[in-house]
Design an enzyme around this catalytic site. Structure first.
Site, PDB file in Angstrom:
ATOM      1  N   GLU A  25       0.848  -1.205   0.000  1.00 17.88           N
ATOM      2  CA  GLU A  25       0.000   0.000   0.000  1.00 17.88           C
ATOM      3  C   GLU A  25       0.879   1.250   0.000  1.00 17.88           C
ATOM      4  O   GLU A  25       0.609   2.235  -0.682  1.00 17.88           O
ATOM      5  CB  GLU A  25      -0.880   0.024   1.260  1.00 17.88           C
ATOM      6  CG  GLU A  25      -2.031  -0.949   1.221  1.00 17.88           C
ATOM      7  CD  GLU A  25      -2.992  -0.617   0.087  1.00 17.88           C
ATOM      8  OE1 GLU A  25      -3.378   0.557  -0.024  1.00 17.88           O
ATOM      9  OE2 GLU A  25      -3.306  -1.541  -0.686  1.00 17.88           O
ATOM     10  N   TYR A  26       1.919   1.168   0.803  1.00 24.46           N
ATOM     11  CA  TYR A  26       2.849   2.293   0.901  1.00 24.46           C
ATOM     12  C   TYR A  26       3.490   2.545  -0.470  1.00 24.46           C
ATOM     13  O   TYR A  26       3.580   3.672  -0.946  1.00 24.46           O
ATOM     14  CB  TYR A  26       3.921   1.965   1.940  1.00 24.46           C
ATOM     15  CG  TYR A  26       5.004   3.012   2.088  1.00 24.46           C
ATOM     16  CD1 TYR A  26       4.894   4.038   3.027  1.00 24.46           C
ATOM     17  CD2 TYR A  26       6.147   2.978   1.283  1.00 24.46           C
ATOM     18  CE1 TYR A  26       5.894   4.998   3.167  1.00 24.46           C
ATOM     19  CE2 TYR A  26       7.140   3.931   1.415  1.00 24.46           C
ATOM     20  CZ  TYR A  26       7.012   4.934   2.359  1.00 24.46           C
ATOM     21  OH  TYR A  26       7.996   5.878   2.486  1.00 24.46           O
ATOM     22  N   GLU A  40      20.764   6.595  28.850  1.00 22.71           N
ATOM     23  CA  GLU A  40      20.481   6.155  27.484  1.00 22.71           C
ATOM     24  C   GLU A  40      21.642   5.339  26.955  1.00 22.71           C
ATOM     25  O   GLU A  40      22.575   5.040  27.704  1.00 22.71           O
ATOM     26  CB  GLU A  40      20.180   7.359  26.591  1.00 22.71           C
ATOM     27  CG  GLU A  40      21.285   8.379  26.571  1.00 22.71           C
ATOM     28  CD  GLU A  40      20.838   9.750  26.069  1.00 22.71           C
ATOM     29  OE1 GLU A  40      19.659  10.100  26.207  1.00 22.71           O
ATOM     30  OE2 GLU A  40      21.704  10.470  25.549  1.00 22.71           O
ATOM     31  N   LYS A  47      24.952   4.388  24.561  1.00 21.31           N
ATOM     32  CA  LYS A  47      26.092   5.031  23.903  1.00 21.31           C
ATOM     33  C   LYS A  47      26.228   4.361  22.549  1.00 21.31           C
ATOM     34  O   LYS A  47      26.675   3.211  22.439  1.00 21.31           O
ATOM     35  CB  LYS A  47      27.351   4.823  24.744  1.00 21.31           C
ATOM     36  CG  LYS A  47      28.640   5.230  24.055  1.00 21.31           C
ATOM     37  CD  LYS A  47      29.001   6.648  24.400  1.00 21.31           C
ATOM     38  CE  LYS A  47      30.404   7.037  23.969  1.00 21.31           C
ATOM     39  NZ  LYS A  47      30.616   7.131  22.543  1.00 21.31           N
ATOM     40  N   ARG A  86      30.090  16.196  13.224  1.00 20.98           N
ATOM     41  CA  ARG A  86      30.635  16.855  14.400  1.00 20.98           C
ATOM     42  C   ARG A  86      31.969  17.519  14.097  1.00 20.98           C
ATOM     43  O   ARG A  86      32.287  18.577  14.624  1.00 20.98           O
ATOM     44  CB  ARG A  86      30.790  15.800  15.498  1.00 20.98           C
ATOM     45  CG  ARG A  86      31.536  16.282  16.680  1.00 20.98           C
ATOM     46  CD  ARG A  86      31.431  15.280  17.812  1.00 20.98           C
ATOM     47  NE  ARG A  86      32.232  15.744  18.903  1.00 20.98           N
ATOM     48  CZ  ARG A  86      33.342  15.144  19.324  1.00 20.98           C
ATOM     49  NH1 ARG A  86      33.749  14.042  18.746  1.00 20.98           N
ATOM     50  NH2 ARG A  86      34.020  15.636  20.311  1.00 20.98           N
ATOM     51  N   CYS A 145      64.399   9.787  20.654  1.00 20.65           N
ATOM     52  CA  CYS A 145      65.407  10.004  19.626  1.00 20.65           C
ATOM     53  C   CYS A 145      65.929  11.426  19.819  1.00 20.65           C
ATOM     54  O   CYS A 145      65.149  12.368  19.982  1.00 20.65           O
ATOM     55  CB  CYS A 145      64.765   9.852  18.251  1.00 20.65           C
ATOM     56  SG  CYS A 145      65.710  10.644  16.960  1.00 20.65           S
ATOM     57  N   CYS A 150      65.652  14.403  12.455  1.00 20.00           N
ATOM     58  CA  CYS A 150      64.930  13.139  12.321  1.00 20.00           C
ATOM     59  C   CYS A 150      63.682  13.323  11.456  1.00 20.00           C
ATOM     60  O   CYS A 150      62.776  14.073  11.813  1.00 20.00           O
ATOM     61  CB  CYS A 150      64.546  12.614  13.704  1.00 20.00           C
ATOM     62  SG  CYS A 150      63.639  11.072  13.606  1.00 20.00           S
TER      63      CYS A 150
HETATM   64  S1  IVH Z   1      25.908  13.284  24.171  1.00 21.87           S
HETATM   65  C1  IVH Z   1      27.374  17.012  25.616  1.00 21.87           C
HETATM   66  N1  IVH Z   1      24.753  10.953  24.039  1.00 21.87           N
HETATM   67  O1  IVH Z   1      29.721   9.891  21.837  1.00 21.87           O
HETATM   68  C2  IVH Z   1      27.579  15.602  25.266  1.00 21.87           C
HETATM   69  N2  IVH Z   1      26.775  11.271  22.793  1.00 21.87           N
HETATM   70  O2  IVH Z   1      32.176  10.938  23.181  1.00 21.87           O
HETATM   71  C3  IVH Z   1      27.502  15.350  23.825  1.00 21.87           C
HETATM   72  N3  IVH Z   1      27.455   9.316  21.502  1.00 21.87           N
HETATM   73  O3  IVH Z   1      30.430  12.549  19.676  1.00 21.87           O
HETATM   74  C4  IVH Z   1      27.324  13.949  23.418  1.00 21.87           C
HETATM   75  N4  IVH Z   1      25.778   8.015  22.080  1.00 21.87           N
HETATM   76  O4  IVH Z   1      29.035  10.670  18.793  1.00 21.87           O
HETATM   77  C5  IVH Z   1      25.798  11.701  23.637  1.00 21.87           C
HETATM   78  N5  IVH Z   1      23.595   8.959  24.006  1.00 21.87           N
HETATM   79  C6  IVH Z   1      24.629   9.699  23.595  1.00 21.87           C
HETATM   80  C7  IVH Z   1      25.611   9.197  22.717  1.00 21.87           C
HETATM   81  C8  IVH Z   1      26.676  10.025  22.344  1.00 21.87           C
HETATM   82  C9  IVH Z   1      26.880   8.110  21.360  1.00 21.87           C
HETATM   83  C10 IVH Z   1      28.728   9.731  20.870  1.00 21.87           C
HETATM   84  C11 IVH Z   1      28.670  11.004  20.098  1.00 21.87           C
HETATM   85  C12 IVH Z   1      29.722  11.900  20.663  1.00 21.87           C
HETATM   86  C13 IVH Z   1      30.582  10.925  21.419  1.00 21.87           C
HETATM   87  C14 IVH Z   1      31.131  11.624  22.636  1.00 21.87           C
END
Ligand code: IVH
Length: 728
Positions: A89-90, A167, A169, A190, A480, A486
């Site tokens: 459908e989509y 949350e 990482k 970034r 060194c 060097c």
């Molecule tokens: S917050 C002010 N939240 O980790 C803090 N970063 O080492 C800004 N990343 O460049 C980052 N999961 O690419 C934040 N839940 C999360 C994240 C996260 C992955 C990465 C992000 C950042 C790096 C920082």
């Protein structure tokens, strides 16, 4: 289904053209325009053979309706993982929209779901200055580190139990997306945190990212930040596809995601199964900032922006560690690769009060999973010579797959470490890799040591220039002594000098530097400014155009800032942040060069080791000579006289801030005090000239009272700053 799963545009569709202005009144193209929508809903859009006006109106109305409907289904599918209609459908809706837009290109809008692929190939990435810098996170690996993080926050905020938003990482690529009046207008990587690369066309191809925000009430401007990732399942499929096409497979989802976003041809990006999860915010205008991080992410969902499902609000360190354990247990079954979890103070006001140290916030911590390890054979030990001459032993390994990447080299740090771990050539060793960190050899399996294993001896002479390698008493590192003789040190020094965060000479990469040094064209950074077009064009694999580009970049680099210049000099222990403090404090290079040890010690971040290193650097005549040559070549930056520190209203006074101020964050107050010449310290002592106590100030106010020191409130602070009040 072509659009949602396969990332290929439907056959017969050729991506069209930039948005063309159309004469229609935009308000009549809204999906709620009843007059036309009822007709259009009943019949599939009838293909008109002429562009007569009623037909155009009908087409416009139906197109707007289809766009809204398709984007709604996109959000249901990608953001909420709850599709409302079957894929077929989509597809029908999508094909109908393509048909209308093919017939009436004037009706195409930039936020149409058909416009996710631009078709154009970019020549290069344009720089984007981030309105609010994109910072990194401090890492912690142990419960103790999490504890210390919590305690520091609790102490500064003067609270017993802190509330955190937890949350995941993600292991992908951070991007910032700017929406103006709800429309995605720019996306950037970034980069170095202050400046990234524009990747709008590529980000637009990611179907879970809304091209237009969903809500009625939207901010005038918002920078949404998050991570582009590839789900594990999609990564498998992507590599299968690469294999089938005889192309190189990707080492891990992070590399694949980062490589896909940094593609000059967005058609290639469009073929890559990218996902996105938001976790932060940059600039925001025309809307009140939510009170908590959790509320911010809830708001994102309302706007149609994906955020990850594994998040929680917890109390205190116990809550943090429980979250960590629970995510660790789920790690293998999660749809994405993660390398840990992230804790952030939930209240944004508290975040502001804690502020930042260098490039990472004090209010957040990445709690990383333990590094991944694997066994392999150590084939040989090479010696690498770095910018400062440090001779580092590096293990050459039988390549092994660990932590998502193939590892063939690992650092052995220094000779003492090799002895301490009893590492010998030929040994079976454990290799550890954690995130981006350089892999390291953790230990040796002595039981598997072969009879012909050999001990490592640090060479007495540099493998690159033949100069003597010396180890000073008390130092772990052997160096060194060749310095600028060097080639290895020269290459590294030039590479550092040209780095994006230093003088930023675009195009002066490792390969070019190697040739310049090996052909004796460049000895010191100053020689870079004497290069001409013919010399550069004669380098291997260097077309005339790139030679001209490099020459232009070298010329552009002449206009720089004092902080960048100081950093570019490569003084040992002087990183980017210290260089910025030195520049701010001294204002002019000559003042820094003449600074005494004690003067240097009064600069933020500068302790005895850094101060000694700076003094040593400027005591060497050849460094002074290179600086002179650089200036003569036209390298220049704005300088300011060192007025504030010496003659500001608070010159030399020690001030302590405590408690919450109502009109300024702690960082802002600190900056203002420093600008007026004050030294802001964290602890109260007899030397403290005054304590500024905001609301709920506790221990420090009491200490000040006990010592009989002057204690001022916020009003007093302002009086101090504008000179109405003088300190004894
Ligand atoms: S917050 C002010 N939240 O980790 C803090 N970063 O080492 C800004 N990343 O460049 C980052 N999961 O690419 C934040 N839940 C999360 C994240 C996260 C992955 C990465 C992000 C950042 C790096 C920082």
């Amino acid at each position: 289904m072509a659009e949602r799963g396969g990332f290929e545009p439907p056959t017969g569709y050729s991506p069209v053209h930039a948005f063309q202005a159309c004469d229609l009144d935009r308000s009549s193209i809204s999906p709620t325009n009843k007059k036309y929508s009822s007709i259009a809903l009943k019949t599939r859009f009838p293909m008109a053979s002429t562009t007569s006006e009623p037909a155009l109106y009908l087409a416009a109305t139906r197109a707007a309706q289809l766009r809204a409907e398709i984007e709604r289904h996109n959000t249901a599918y990608y953001v909420f993982d709850a599709p409302e209609i079957p894929d077929a459908e989509y597809d029908k809706l999508y094909s109908e929209l393509v048909a209308i837009e093919t017939q009436y290109p004037a009706l195409i809008t930039p936020d149409s779901p058909t416009q996710r692929v631009s078709g154009a190939v970019a020549e290069g990435f344009k720089p984007v200055i981030h309105a609010v810098p994109m910072l990194s996170l401090n890492n912690g690996f142990t419960d103790q580190e999490v504890n210390a993080f919590d305690q520091r926050g609790a102490q500064i905020l003067n609270k017993t139990v802190l509330e955190y938003a937890c949350e995941l990482k993600f292991d992908g690529l951070a991007v910032s997306m700017r929406y103006i009046d709800g429309v995605l207008i720019q996306a950037a990587t970034r980069g170095d945190g202050a400046r990234g690369e524009e990747v709008t066309a590529n980000i637009r191809t990611i179907r879970s990212i809304p091209l237009r925000l969903r809500c009625k009430h939207i901010p005038r401007l918002i920078d949404v930040r998050g991570e582009v990732v590839i789900l594990k399942r999609d990564f498998e499929r992507l590599n299968q596809r690469q294999r089938a096409a005889g192309q190189r497979e990707f080492a891990n989802p992070r590399n694949a995601a980062a490589g896909s976003v940094r593609q000059l041809d967005s058609n290639v990006t469009a073929q890559r199964p990218l996902s996105f999860f938001a976790y932060g915010i940059g600039a925001l205008e025309g809307f009140n900032m939510p009170l908590t991080h959790h509320a911010l992410l809830d708001w994102y969902l309302e706007l149609g922006i994906p955020v990850c499902a594994q998040r929680a609000v917890v109390q205190g360190v116990e809550g943090l560690l429980n979250f960590f354990q629970s995510i660790k247990a789920q790690r293998d079954t999660l749809p994405y690769e993660i390398d840990g979890v992230v804790y952030k103070l939930n209240r944004l006001e508290d975040q502001a009060r804690l502020g930042f140290v260098a490039r990472a916030p004090r209010f957040a911590l990445a709690h990383k999973f333990p590094a991944q390890e694997a066994l392999t054979t150590l084939i040989a030990i090479d010696v690498n010579v770095g910018r400062t001459g440090a001779a580092t032993p590096v293990a050459r390994l039988e390549p092994v797959f660990v932590g998502g990447a193939t590892v063939a080299h690992a650092t052995l740090h220094n000779e003492d470490e090799i002895r301490r771990k009893d590492i010998q050539i030929g040994d079976t060793v454990t290799v550890r890799r954690a995130g981006d960190v350089i892999p390291e050899v953790v230990n040796v399996l002595i039981t598997r040591r072969p009879a012909d294993a050999r001990r490592f001896e640090m060479p007495t002479h540099c493998p690159v220039c033949g100069s003597e390698i010396k180890r000073l008493p008390g130092e772990a590192v052997a160096r060194c002594t060749g310095e600028l003789v060097c080639a290895a040190q020269r290459k590294q020094a030039l590479w550092h000098f040209a780095h994006r965060r230093a003088l930023d000479i675009d195009g002066l990469g490792e390969k070019v530097i190697e040739q310049l040094v090996e052909r004796h064209l460049v000895h010191t950074p100053a020689d870079l400014f004497t290069l001409d077009l013919a010399t550069l064009a004669a380098l291997k694999r260097f077309a005339d155009k790139s030679a001209q580009n490099l020459l232009d970049a070298i010329n552009r680099a002449k206009r720089t800032t004092l902080a960048r210049f100081i950093y570019a000099l490569g003084i040992r222990h002087v990183g980017e942040s210290t260089a910025a403090h030195l520049a701010r404090h001294f204002g002019a290079l000559d003042t820094l060069m003449r600074a005494t040890h004690d003067e240097l010690l009064s600069v933020d971040e500068v302790g005895p080791v850094i101060a000694a290193s700076i003094r040593q650097f400027f005591a060497q005549p050849r460094h002074i000579e290179v600086i002179k040559q650089l200036r003569a070549a036209g390298v220049d930056w704005p300088e300011h006289a060192r007025v504030l520190k010496d003659i500001g209203p608070l010159a030399g006074k020690r001030v302590v801030l405590t408690g919450t101020l109502s009109t300024l964050t702690r960082e802002q107050a600190k900056e203002k005090l420093k600008a007026a010449g004050a030294k802001v310290s964290v602890s109260v002592s007899k030397k403290t000239a005054c304590v500024i106590a905001g609301a709920d100030a506790g221990k420090k106010r009491a200490q000040a009272k006990m010592l009989g020191l002057l204690v001022l409130d916020e009003e007093g602070l302002y009086k101090l700053l504008n000179g109405q009040l003088k300190l004894p």
